[in-house]
Design an enzyme around this catalytic site. Structure first.
Site, mmCIF file in Angstrom:
data_model
loop_
_atom_site.group_PDB
_atom_site.id
_atom_site.type_symbol
_atom_site.label_atom_id
_atom_site.label_comp_id
_atom_site.label_asym_id
_atom_site.label_seq_id
_atom_site.Cartn_x
_atom_site.Cartn_y
_atom_site.Cartn_z
ATOM 1 N N ILE A 59 3.107 4.528 -0.626
ATOM 2 C CA ILE A 59 4.030 4.951 -2.093
ATOM 3 C C ILE A 59 4.308 3.925 -2.836
ATOM 4 O O ILE A 59 4.180 3.929 -4.052
ATOM 5 C CB ILE A 59 5.347 5.791 -1.319
ATOM 6 C CG1 ILE A 59 4.839 6.895 -0.475
ATOM 7 C CG2 ILE A 59 6.037 5.948 -2.609
ATOM 8 C CD1 ILE A 59 6.164 7.576 -0.213
ATOM 9 N N SER B 182 0.846 -1.375 0.041
ATOM 10 C CA SER B 182 -0.023 -0.129 0.118
ATOM 11 C C SER B 182 0.964 1.294 -0.040
ATOM 12 O O SER B 182 2.029 1.156 -0.046
ATOM 13 C CB SER B 182 -0.853 0.019 1.394
ATOM 14 O OG SER B 182 -0.189 -0.090 2.480
ATOM 15 N N TYR C 143 15.722 3.786 13.664
ATOM 16 C CA TYR C 143 15.182 4.001 12.417
ATOM 17 C C TYR C 143 15.962 5.262 11.644
ATOM 18 O O TYR C 143 16.141 5.036 10.518
ATOM 19 C CB TYR C 143 13.859 4.434 12.527
ATOM 20 C CG TYR C 143 13.194 4.839 11.210
ATOM 21 C CD1 TYR C 143 12.557 3.990 10.300
ATOM 22 C CD2 TYR C 143 12.751 6.278 10.969
ATOM 23 C CE1 TYR C 143 12.082 4.158 9.270
ATOM 24 C CE2 TYR C 143 12.280 6.376 9.975
ATOM 25 C CZ TYR C 143 11.803 5.439 8.714
ATOM 26 O OH TYR C 143 11.350 5.516 7.457
#
Length: 316
Positions: free
Chosen positions: A48, A46, A202
């Site tokens: 981008i 789903s 991250y």
């Protein structure tokens, strides 16, 4: 004052749903075509990823959707085939959190697919825990999985040149850092498991993506393979919200963020735009070359990260 604020909020929601929403449109950036091309797209369930895969399929590319969830990938592939009219949309299972899975996928791909013109690395996780091989989740999936995959497919990319490697890396690399002693001792970029540590991990994995792209470009100098990292902009999808919350959140998300189709334009620009080959190794933001922070331009760190990643993935 409260009534005035409430009135403005309701007016904006009305404006969005009854005026703005009806005028929204999607368009592709650039004039480059993709005739008979083969692209490998990671993380396309789903958002981008799916919007990018759809745009490539509409251009006639054979698109390989490499995903961990077979069920969700098949659903996405069905939607893409239906909307694009292109039957050449194929699903192959790939778990970037498992180096064994990456090797198995690469072996299967090289055996069954004769061409690879474009590799898009778009998977990105932020959360606690460890991968199957014991690495921190963000470092293992966002960097090592992509690193191993690109290296295993690199010879095919060379043979099919001109080809491209596009890696999604958000604007957060500026907040990351690569601590090699910590990586050696903990197989991770952070020392803790707190919410802040997860966020730092991250950010650091995104810095690794920028450095990976930079070093890959240096190693491919003179070859017909160009590579780019990119920040697609602040993108909203409103996933995970209930129907009523989506109804209320969507107008405000549209006000401050771009949608998946808009974010996909940055990926498509790096994937298809003619004339940007001299910019190989650079970082793009919203289709424009962007100067990253000093940590993202450190060639010595990029080279060392490459060598360490080779050892961690068993390539050396």
């Amino acid at each position: 004052l409260i009534y005035s604020i409430l009135f403005l909020i309701l007016f904006y929601i009305y404006f969005y749903y009854f005026l703005y929403f009806k005028q929204c449109c999607t368009f592709l950036w650039g004039d480059a075509n993709f005739p008979n091309g083969h692209s490998l797209k990671g993380s396309i369930n789903s958002g981008i990823g799916k919007a990018t895969a759809l745009a490539l399929a509409k251009r006639g590319a054979r698109v390989i959707l490499a995903c961990r969830s077979q069920e969700r990938a098949e659903a996405a592939a069905f939607d893409i085939r239906r909307e694009s009219g292109n039957a050449q949309v194929v699903v192959m299972r790939l778990d970037l959190g498992s180096l064994t899975s990456v090797r198995r996928f690469a072996a299967s791909f090289l055996k069954t697919e004769p061409r690879l013109d474009l590799l898009v690395n778009s998977a990105g996780v932020m959360g606690p825990g460890r991968t199957e091989d014991g690495f921190g989740m963000a470092f293992g999936v966002n960097h090592l999985g992509h690193f191993l995959l690109a290296n295993l497919l690199l010879e095919r990319l060379r043979r099919c040149g001109p080809s491209r490697v596009v890696t999604v890396a958000t604007v957060l690399p500026r907040l990351g850092r690569v601590d090699f002693p910590l990586l050696a001792s903990r197989k991770d970029l952070v020392s803790g498991d707190s919410a802040w540590s997860v966020f730092q991990a991250y950010c650091s994995s995104q810095l690794c993506n920028v450095l990976f792209t930079r070093e890959l470009a240096n190693r491919l100098e003179g070859a017909a393979v160009s590579c780019y990292s990119l920040h697609p902009g602040a993108v909203h999808t409103c996933r995970g919200l209930g129907a009523w919350l989506q109804l209320l959140a969507l107008p405000f998300a549209k006000l401050f963020f771009t949608d998946a189709e808009g974010g996909a334009q940055a990926v498509l620009h790096c994937a298809l735009q003619e004339g940007i080959e001299p910019l190989s190794g650079r970082h793009f933001s919203r289709c424009t070359p962007q100067q990253v922070g000093a940590r993202g331009r450190d060639d010595a760190v990029a080279k060392k990260l490459w060598e360490v990643s080779e050892r961690l993935t068993g390539l050396s």
